[in-house]
Design a protein around this motif. Structure first.
Motif, PDB file in Angstrom:
ATOM      1  N   PHE A 197      -4.996 -10.356 -16.977  1.00  0.00           N
ATOM      2  CA  PHE A 197      -4.643  -9.847 -15.644  1.00  0.00           C
ATOM      3  C   PHE A 197      -5.073 -10.765 -14.500  1.00  0.00           C
ATOM      4  O   PHE A 197      -4.800 -10.473 -13.342  1.00  0.00           O
ATOM      5  CB  PHE A 197      -5.253  -8.456 -15.436  1.00  0.00           C
ATOM      6  N   GLU A 229      -6.096   2.860 -11.457  1.00  0.00           N
ATOM      7  CA  GLU A 229      -5.171   2.710 -12.577  1.00  0.00           C
ATOM      8  C   GLU A 229      -3.767   3.097 -12.146  1.00  0.00           C
ATOM      9  O   GLU A 229      -3.580   3.846 -11.176  1.00  0.00           O
ATOM     10  CB  GLU A 229      -5.600   3.543 -13.790  1.00  0.00           C
ATOM     11  N   LYS A 235       3.387   6.270 -15.663  1.00  0.00           N
ATOM     12  CA  LYS A 235       3.399   5.672 -16.998  1.00  0.00           C
ATOM     13  C   LYS A 235       4.144   6.554 -18.000  1.00  0.00           C
ATOM     14  O   LYS A 235       4.858   6.049 -18.870  1.00  0.00           O
ATOM     15  CB  LYS A 235       1.966   5.412 -17.475  1.00  0.00           C
ATOM     16  N   MET A 245       3.185  -2.841 -18.815  1.00  0.00           N
ATOM     17  CA  MET A 245       2.289  -3.985 -18.700  1.00  0.00           C
ATOM     18  C   MET A 245       2.621  -4.817 -17.468  1.00  0.00           C
ATOM     19  O   MET A 245       1.724  -5.252 -16.728  1.00  0.00           O
ATOM     20  CB  MET A 245       2.373  -4.839 -19.966  1.00  0.00           C
ATOM     21  N   THR A 248       1.416  -3.018 -14.424  1.00  0.00           N
ATOM     22  CA  THR A 248      -0.045  -3.091 -14.339  1.00  0.00           C
ATOM     23  C   THR A 248      -0.489  -4.452 -13.816  1.00  0.00           C
ATOM     24  O   THR A 248      -1.423  -4.551 -13.007  1.00  0.00           O
ATOM     25  CB  THR A 248      -0.679  -2.831 -15.720  1.00  0.00           C
ATOM     26  N   LYS A 249       0.190  -5.509 -14.260  1.00  0.00           N
ATOM     27  CA  LYS A 249      -0.122  -6.844 -13.757  1.00  0.00           C
ATOM     28  C   LYS A 249       0.208  -6.960 -12.272  1.00  0.00           C
ATOM     29  O   LYS A 249      -0.499  -7.650 -11.519  1.00  0.00           O
ATOM     30  CB  LYS A 249       0.646  -7.900 -14.553  1.00  0.00           C
ATOM     31  N   HIS A 267     -11.078  -6.147 -14.485  1.00  0.00           N
ATOM     32  CA  HIS A 267     -10.374  -5.299 -15.439  1.00  0.00           C
ATOM     33  C   HIS A 267     -11.413  -4.605 -16.303  1.00  0.00           C
ATOM     34  O   HIS A 267     -12.155  -5.256 -17.038  1.00  0.00           O
ATOM     35  CB  HIS A 267      -9.442  -6.146 -16.304  1.00  0.00           C
ATOM     36  N   GLY A 271      -5.932  -1.415 -18.961  1.00  0.00           N
ATOM     37  CA  GLY A 271      -5.150  -1.358 -17.733  1.00  0.00           C
ATOM     38  C   GLY A 271      -5.844  -0.660 -16.580  1.00  0.00           C
ATOM     39  O   GLY A 271      -5.225  -0.385 -15.556  1.00  0.00           O
TER      40      GLY A 271
END
Length: 354
Positions: A197, A229, A235, A245, A248-249, A267, A271
């Motif tokens: 990340f 989060e 999600k 993913m 989340t990045k 991190h 996540g």
């Protein structure tokens, strides 16, 4: 904070002239004090005054923290002027450490690939030996060519010798690989960066929170910790793991974008991110969380023909001297669960009994 702010104090023991007009001077004994000139110097003096007022020693670290925190209260024009100067003095030590970690891990992957290639070569030689043995048996069944049998036997002997040599060399390479793996594991235990990340890792965060507890115990200032989060309902509405993913990045990049230089973005795992907000009370942490939620909600993510508005949930707590790192982290988790209990909340505060 990088760079050194130059002193504006000069000594002029012998030749101070009253007719000088270059700057407004206040003469005390043999020292000539030049009043701060320019936005940066006046701001530096203001930062120093705040440190002294709050009873904190004016160490480089404390000065850096207050420098960043008080800058948020300045006008946009003043922030731009000061930021333009700071860009010339950026400290890249952390970035250099991250690049070193990445290069080291890449070197390990290269060694691993060499071992895999060598192992495949050894397997192919073994296969060649078996094929040759099969052809030799076929020749022995056909008694028409004694010379061919002799050549096959000789070739089989040569391949067997080469196979023995490769086996020994492959064993040496494996030993080197195992030794390198031990070194890499040792280094990874000391790394501070999360490659996935692009932020700090959990180990570094926990260390920094522990250090902040000790500083609070000594200097009695306020600091906060927040957990972030990607919202669970978001999600659950996206069944594509790769898309989750990527979202989340995106959140990780936005956290870095909005954080101050003194903040620690890390991190925590699965996540989930955390931010250590030094010298930041709960009210300021709530404002920072509001900015984060607004920044993220203004970002969109496209999945095929579907446009998805990003959303995060945040748990907030204070860092106190009488509680462990683990207890403080659990409080941020409880704060996040509290936010999930109310669909109208993006963040919630959870404090402990002091």
């Amino acid at each position: 904070m990088s760079g050194v702010l130059r002193s504006r104090m000069r000594r002029d023991a012998a030749t101070t002239k009253s007719s000088d007009t270059a700057a407004e001077r206040v003469v005390v004994s043999d020292r000539v004090v030049v009043e701060p000139e320019g936005e940066l110097e006046m701001y530096a003096k203001e930062v120093l005054n705040h440190l002294i007022k709050d009873g904190l020693p004016p160490t480089p670290n404390n000065f850096s923290l207050y420098f960043d925190r008080l800058l948020d209260e300045k006008s946009q024009n003043a922030r731009k002027q000061i930021a333009s100067v700071l860009e010339l003095e950026e400290d890249n030590d952390a970035e250099n450490s991250i690049i070193l970690e990445q290069s080291l891990k890449q070197g390990f992957y290269s060694i691993k690939n060499i071992l895999n290639v060598t192992a495949n070569l050894y397997k192919n030689m073994s296969l060649m030996g078996k094929i040759l043995e099969k052809r030799k048996q076929e020749l022995e069944a056909n008694t028409t060519s004694q010379e061919a049998k002799s050549i096959a036997a000789s070739l089989g002997s040569d391949i067997s010798k080469l196979n023995d040599i490769l086996q020994k060399q492959s064993g040496s390479i494996k030993t080197i690989y195992d030794d390198t793996a031990k070194i890499i594991r040792s280094v990874e235990n000391e790394t501070i960066f999360d490659n996935q990340f692009g932020v700090y890792n959990k180990r570094y965060l926990m260390t920094k929170v522990g250090q902040e507890i000790e500083l609070i115990r000594k200097f009695k200032h306020k600091s906060s910790l927040i957990m972030i989060e990607l919202a669970r309902d978001l999600k659950s509405s996206v069944s594509n793991e790769k898309a989750i993913m990527l979202m989340t990045k995106t959140v990780a990049r936005l956290l870095l974008k909005t954080s101050r230089r003194s903040d620690i973005v890390a991190h925590y795992g699965n996540g989930v991110f955390m931010m250590l907000l030094k010298h930041t009370n709960i009210e300021s942490a709530k404002k920072a969380s509001e900015r984060l939620c607004e920044l993220v909600s203004n970002s969109t993510f496209f999945l095929a023909d579907r446009e998805i508005v990003l959303k995060i949930s945040i748990g907030i707590t204070d860092i106190t001297e009488n509680h462990s790192v683990e207890e403080i982290v659990v409080s941020t988790m409880d704060g996040m669960e509290k936010a999930y209990e109310n669909p109208n909340l993006d963040y919630a505060v959870m404090l402990r009994n002091h």
